[in-house]
Design a protein around this motif. Sequence first.
Motif, short mmCIF file in Angstrom:
data_model
loop_
_atom_site.label_atom_id
_atom_site.label_comp_id
_atom_site.label_asym_id
_atom_site.label_seq_id
_atom_site.Cartn_x
_atom_site.Cartn_y
_atom_site.Cartn_z
N ILE A 241 34.56 57.07 40.49
CA ILE A 241 34.72 56.26 41.69
C ILE A 241 36.20 55.98 41.87
O ILE A 241 36.82 55.31 41.04
N ALA B 205 26.68 53.06 42.79
CA ALA B 205 28.14 53.00 42.71
C ALA B 205 28.68 51.69 43.26
O ALA B 205 29.64 51.12 42.72
N CYS C 32 33.49 59.25 45.63
CA CYS C 32 32.64 59.42 44.44
C CYS C 32 32.41 60.90 44.20
O CYS C 32 31.92 61.61 45.09
#
Length: 437
Positions: free
Chosen positions: A167, A192, A405
């Motif tokens: 991330i 995430a 991501c």
Amino acid sequence: AVLSRDNNDSSASFVCQRYAGSAVCALVAFFAFISPVLMVLVPRLPSMNLKREQLQCDSECDGLLISFSFKLLILLLATWAIFFRQPKATMPRIFIYRSLISLLVFIFTFSYWLFYVVRVMEDLEQVRYHSIVQFSLSLVDALLFIQYLAVILLELRHLSPQYCIKILRSPDGHSCWYNIGQLSVQRAASWALERYYQDFPIYNPYLDRLPIRKKGHNNQNSSSFKYYDVDGSASAADGQTRAVLTANARRRDSAHNERFYEEHEYERRVRKRRARLLTAAEEAFTHIKRQHEEHGPSAPMTPQEAAQSIFPGLARALQKYLRVTRQQPRHSMESILRHLSLCLAHDMSPRAFLEKYLQPSPILQNDQEHRGVQSWGLVCEQLLSRQITSGTVFQLRQNDVSLLCCIERLPHYNISEEIIHPKSNKFVLRLNSETSV
């Protein structure tokens, strides 16, 4: 696929999208749960006109009813503990496995009702209550097995790590790596965001532009303008132009050096303000004592009054520290006093009080992030309901912040056994004239 979420989080369309899936699943679950109970109660209605011999329930039938009741209770408690909870995120696409489980429950329940009406209730003369109870108990068993399948698909399948997700936040470039299981793209995005709000530091856009110190008078001669000698010769003008260009190039080459010293000076100022703030907070907290600890004459104060009395002693140092770290837009005087009174009420130390201002993480520590709904836009080239694979890339956007991501598969670890010969752990001492032993 591209998804952009508007900021109208209280609109009817958003509320419908947020709770529609859960409402449909709850309705199907309620229909499946109440069906076995209705199947057992319907034959005892007076309108069915069944004979007393048909409604008799022997000891075996009573045992089936007891098992039927306990299995229903277990099904209810397990369903409440596992599935009855507020959804963490509103997905742009349907959740494939949840939809599959709901469809399977509906098909099973509808099939049982169809068989119940056609085969059991069609010929009322041959109906026996024992067979109806046994038929209803088989439906409860089927629902328990479906619930077991739902736990595997919805709760346990993604727990085993199979991928590694990076991330990366823009524009400050902070990144973190995590292990993640087998999820769809939209569920991986929700996962995430959970890690983002838990582990990432607060993004401060004001820190992207460090304060630039004013140049000295010795740099005023450097300029980006070209000078021409009108009365002089052309060669003199060309020489002066080349000198100016050389000075500009030298100044561009030394830009990294200036940036280094500016950042070093900024870090020094932050450490200086931090030390002064710690000293001021420790001195201010020494003036507050519990009423039962203070034996002299003193007027009792509430935590709010105590916070207002000691706040002027540390206000100046705290204000300077917040200004140099660019945190003053996030903290108002009311929020600081409220936090100070909370720390005083629970006998927290000065460093515990300053933790909110000295520690920039996690993001949820920022009061401006305390909203009921966080809206993000999801951008991905593949369908959001498909499973993530190695090389999957998606982006989450919110105002000026974006999270990139990237998914990579975890390697397979080939672990082989190596046998060490027992004599390999034997040692000898080699002596010579230079050995000190």
